[in-house]
Design an enzyme around this catalytic site. Structure first.
Site, PDB file in Angstrom:
ATOM      1  N   ARG A  65       4.044  10.233 -43.912  1.00 31.22           N
ATOM      2  CA  ARG A  65       3.570   9.675 -45.188  1.00 31.22           C
ATOM      3  C   ARG A  65       4.289   9.373 -45.452  1.00 31.22           C
ATOM      4  O   ARG A  65       3.026   8.095 -46.175  1.00 31.22           O
ATOM      5  CB  ARG A  65       2.764  10.963 -45.582  1.00 31.22           C
ATOM      6  CG  ARG A  65       1.863  12.525 -44.404  1.00 31.22           C
ATOM      7  CD  ARG A  65       2.328  13.193 -45.087  1.00 31.22           C
ATOM      8  NE  ARG A  65       2.794  14.150 -43.860  1.00 31.22           N
ATOM      9  CZ  ARG A  65       3.745  15.520 -44.747  1.00 31.22           C
ATOM     10  NH1 ARG A  65       3.303  16.300 -45.588  1.00 31.22           N
ATOM     11  NH2 ARG A  65       4.493  16.554 -43.999  1.00 31.22           N
ATOM     12  N   GLU A 102      11.501  21.392 -45.741  1.00 35.05           N
ATOM     13  CA  GLU A 102      11.061  22.903 -45.708  1.00 35.05           C
ATOM     14  C   GLU A 102      11.118  23.785 -44.696  1.00 35.05           C
ATOM     15  O   GLU A 102      11.355  24.962 -44.149  1.00 35.05           O
ATOM     16  CB  GLU A 102      10.003  23.265 -46.618  1.00 35.05           C
ATOM     17  CG  GLU A 102       9.708  23.861 -47.253  1.00 35.05           C
ATOM     18  CD  GLU A 102       8.094  24.169 -47.604  1.00 35.05           C
ATOM     19  OE1 GLU A 102       7.403  22.942 -47.671  1.00 35.05           O
ATOM     20  OE2 GLU A 102       7.660  25.477 -48.120  1.00 35.05           O
TER      21      GLU A 102
END
Ligand SMILES: O=P(O)(O)OC[C@H]1O[C@H](OP(=O)(O)OP(=O)(O)O)[C@H](O)[C@@H]1O
Ligand SMILES: Nc1ncnc2[nH]cnc12
Length: 181
Positions: A65, A102
């Site tokens: 991204r 994460e």
């Protein structure tokens, strides 16, 4: 557009997806923002302004991204774009860095000759969560012999402590998030 108007526009184009990619994770999906030319242009312009403010000579974008956001910023700001790719994708000699994020672990690489001593790099990504990805990219840029001019993300997930983790790594180098939740 004021910073507050920009923030409202951007946040209105980020969608929450529950329990993706793992139970308990709320995934921040930026695809609605990318599909809106007004919001995507406003984001690109804001990041290109940071690039000029920080005197950056190169953008490093994080796969995947960070590529989508970073490449148009480099074009708009008139600086080169350097992809930091997931391991095994770049054809030349590379420098690599392992990290945890994460919801997993990964390794990123840049071409060993992509940056030089005079370069000031703006690291661009979509999300700052635990800060593992950003920390790895800062280490890579420095190992490549360049200076980190700043780290800019679209969205900071404040409750995951990425900013605190990066503070000792960045020192006086600015960490900028256009939206914080
Ligand atoms: O702060 P962290 O905990 O490290 O998380 C942030 C990173 O996680 C996502 O990348 P992901 O590896 O999922 O890659 P993608 O862009 O290929 O979807 C996001 O794009 C950031 O790069
Ligand atoms: N919650 C999240 N949403 C989108 N991208 C992420 N990268 C790390 N955590 C994320």
């Amino acid at each position: 557009m004021s910073p507050e108007q920009l923030r409202s526009l951007l946040i209105s184009r980020i969608r929450d997806v529950a329990d993706y990619p793992k139970p308990g994770v709320t995934f921040k999906d930026i695809t609605p923002l990318l599909a809106d030319p007004l919001a995507f242009t406003a984001l690109t312009d804001a990041l290109a302004n940071r690039c000029a403010e920080y005197g950056a000579t190169k953008i490093v974008g994080l796969e995947a991204r960070g590529f989508i956001l970073g490449a148009p910023v480099a074009v708009r700001a008139g600086v080169g774009f350097v992809p930091a790719r997931k391991a095994g994708k770049l054809p030349g000699p590379t420098l690599g860095q392992n990290y945890a994020l994460e919801y997993g672990a990964a390794e990123i690489e840049i071409h060993a000759d992509a940056l030089s001593a005079g370069d000031r790099v703006l690291v661009v990504d979509d999300v700052l969560a635990t800060g593992g990805t950003a920390e790895a990219s800062v280490e890579l840029v420095r190992r490549a012999g360049a200076q980190v001019a700043g780290v800019c993300v679209l969205l900071e997930l404040g409750f995951l402590g990425g900013r605190e983790r990066l503070a000792p790594v960045l020192g006086a180098v600015p960490l900028d998030a256009l939206v914080r939740v």
